[in-house]
Write an enzyme that holds these catalytic residues in place. Structure first.
Site, mmCIF file in Angstrom:
data_model
loop_
_atom_site.group_PDB
_atom_site.id
_atom_site.type_symbol
_atom_site.label_atom_id
_atom_site.label_comp_id
_atom_site.label_asym_id
_atom_site.label_seq_id
_atom_site.Cartn_x
_atom_site.Cartn_y
_atom_site.Cartn_z
ATOM 1 N N LYS A 1 0.836 -1.202 0.000
ATOM 2 C CA LYS A 1 0.000 0.000 0.000
ATOM 3 C C LYS A 1 0.870 1.251 0.000
ATOM 4 O O LYS A 1 1.912 1.302 0.669
ATOM 5 C CB LYS A 1 -0.909 -0.035 1.228
ATOM 6 C CG LYS A 1 -1.944 1.083 1.317
ATOM 7 C CD LYS A 1 -2.786 0.902 2.577
ATOM 8 C CE LYS A 1 -3.861 1.953 2.732
ATOM 9 N NZ LYS A 1 -4.653 1.746 3.975
ATOM 10 N N SER B 1 -9.342 1.531 3.305
ATOM 11 C CA SER B 1 -8.540 2.380 2.431
ATOM 12 C C SER B 1 -7.449 1.622 1.661
ATOM 13 O O SER B 1 -6.822 2.190 0.758
ATOM 14 C CB SER B 1 -7.878 3.502 3.251
ATOM 15 O OG SER B 1 -6.982 2.971 4.224
ATOM 16 N N SER C 1 -9.578 -0.934 7.251
ATOM 17 C CA SER C 1 -8.988 -0.717 5.936
ATOM 18 C C SER C 1 -8.271 -1.895 5.294
ATOM 19 O O SER C 1 -7.958 -1.845 4.106
ATOM 20 C CB SER C 1 -8.024 0.478 5.988
ATOM 21 O OG SER C 1 -8.744 1.674 6.139
#
Length: 509
Positions: A113, A193, A217
């Site tokens: 990420k 996210s 997330s």
């Protein structure tokens, strides 16, 4: 090192499959599995193939790079490090010796990420103002993966600054439409996210990934894209080198094709011997009414079917009440995240010499929902109230002194009173929403995090695994299990057993 923020036309599926086959079969002289079989290997299976000499890291990395290029419309990656990943793969292949012990992740490609620092690759956190920030060192969690043999494929897209759960981020696109898109239906959101990780795993662009989780997330994107994940007990993983929201809530978390892969990554990061599935006949799971309310039809059906399968396999499901759970959680969640984000982000920007301050970061935010949150709440340190906004500090102090301890006690007492290994519930009350700006509305945000947020605020571990495919929508549905603080390894062992009962989801058609 050649780094690309890639873009290009979507290949017809027949050409993509042919290219994958050529890459997977031709990268080395050795014969290997057909490319599409390679892409459906779990991380654990791939490591066994690599260690056994039946597959090379270059073949594996080449196949995943081709798959990522074949589906640019998902907007899964911000940076795809083709040259760096292939160089690392060849080095892993050259270092491997027949008959010698292999590293735990020997030559395995992973996606990271983009709020987690990887040396020599941009760490944008999904926001334009950090496009030029290229850290010189790996975050400790990434360093642990690399030391175990992992190959970094690239940096994945995300909800901007991790301040949302849809991934509808207009700042970075490789396809024609805005936002990270669902692997099973590109007209839907990927969740967030850790949006790009979820889409990449679901679309078989990577076998494993590392994300972050503040309120759901790593779990929400896997619920929407059919993958498995762990939000570990807060403090189990190092936090350095990760763009923050809340130092008392944030944690990195592994995401992968299967629960065995999640356990493998957790063992690399936190240590511990390989795990075996626990005996479900000795497992007690709590069912809380508050987590079961208001489910859409597909989520209700998949959850009910999963519960029935678990009972048939010998697990004991117990109805339990947690009075005041949602009220306590409401007194903790936003007061912590919105208050801590100000100082935590300002300190991060300064410590890692990003070249910008909080004001510059805020000015550059591209997503209307995130920009509004920063300008209205984070920067001025305010919280929403009935008649506007109020100073955040009193609510923050109450959360830290009263509400969070009470929330943690409620969880401890519930686990102890009913002798529970975990609570079990649908990860999200609904399948993935349509991809549009309104998906990121405050109302949708609250609905999508309803089930994931309480455990996050209590700091306890939670795992997500697929429970099925919705009969009406054809979209994945997720199942979460939250365990007592510090019970991560026990929870993973339970997850291994649950996955044997529920199975893995097929790849998208």
């Amino acid at each position: 090192m050649t780094v690309s923020s890639f873009a290009g036309p979507s290949w017809p599926s027949s050409l993509a499959a042919a290219a994958l086959a050529l890459l997977a079969l031709g990268a080395q002289a050795q014969p290997s599995k057909p490319a599409l079989e390679v892409l459906d290997l779990s991380a654990s299976e791939a490591v066994r193939e690599l260690c056994g000499g039946r597959l090379t890291s270059e073949q594996l990395v080449s196949a995943y790079l081709a798959q990522a290029k074949a589906r640019p419309a998902l907007n899964a990656f911000i940076t795809l490090d083709e040259a760096g990943a292939l160089k690392a793969a060849r080095a892993a292949d050259a270092a491997r010796r027949p008959g010698k012990a292999c590293k735990p992740l020997d030559g395995l490609p992973v996606a990271i990420k983009d709020n987690i620092q990887v040396r020599d690759l941009p760490a944008t956190a999904g926001t334009p103002a950090l496009k030029g920030f290229v850290p010189a060192a790996d975050a400790p969690v990434v360093a642990k993966l690399r030391a175990a043999g992992a190959v970094v494929l690239g940096k994945t897209n995300m909800h901007e600054l991790a301040f949302g759960v849809t991934g509808y981020n207009p700042a970075f696109q490789t396809g024609p439409e805005v936002g990270v898109r669902n692997a099973y239906d590109p007209s839907r959101i990927a969740g967030g996210s850790s949006s790009g990780n979820g889409a990449a795993l679901g679309a078989r662009m990577a076998p494993a990934a590392l994300g972050t989780d503040t309120g759901g997330s790593v779990r929400i994107p896997c619920a929407f894209n059919g993958c498995a994940s762990l939000r570990p007990t807060v403090g189990r993983y190092p936090r350095q080198g990760i763009a923050p929201i809340s130092h008392t809530r944030d944690t990195a978390g592994p995401m992968a094709q299967s629960m065995a892969d999640v356990a493998l990554l957790d063992g690399v990061i936190a240590g511990g011997a390989p795990l075996k599935p626990t005996d479900l006949k000795r497992v007690r799971l709590g069912v809380v009414p508050a987590f079961q309310a208001g489910l859409d039809a597909d989520t209700r059906a998949a959850t009910d079917a999963a519960f029935a399968k678990l009972r048939a396999a010998g697990a004991t499901l117990v109805d339990v009440d947690m009075p005041g759970l949602m009220e306590l959680n409401g007194a903790v969640g936003f007061p912590l995240a919105l208050y801590e984000a100000h100082d935590d982000m300002a300190a991060y920007l300064s410590k890692y010499r990003t070249g910008i301050d909080l004001a510059q970061l805020t000015a550059g935010i591209a997503s209307p929902d995130v920009k509004g949150t920063f300008e209205t709440f984070v920067v001025p340190r305010k919280l929403p109230a009935a008649n506007g906004v109020v100073d955040a500090r009193p609510a923050y102090e109450h959360a830290m002194r009263v509400a969070r301890p009470a929330l943690r006690k409620l969880y401890r007492d519930t686990f102890a009173k009913h002798r529970l290994d975990a609570l079990v519930f649908p990860t999200v009350p609904t399948v993935a929403l349509a991809a549009a700006p309104e998906a990121s509305s405050p109302e949708n945000f609250g609905a999508l995090i309803r089930n994931t947020d309480p455990g996050s605020n209590a700091g306890i571990p939670g795992i997500q695994l697929p429970s099925g495919i919705g009969a009406t929508t054809g979209l994945p549905v997720g199942l979460e299990l939250d365990g007592p603080a510090g019970s991560d390894r026990r929870l993973l062992a339970v997850g291994l057993a649950v996955e044997k009962v529920l199975g893995r989801l097929p790849a998208p058609k």
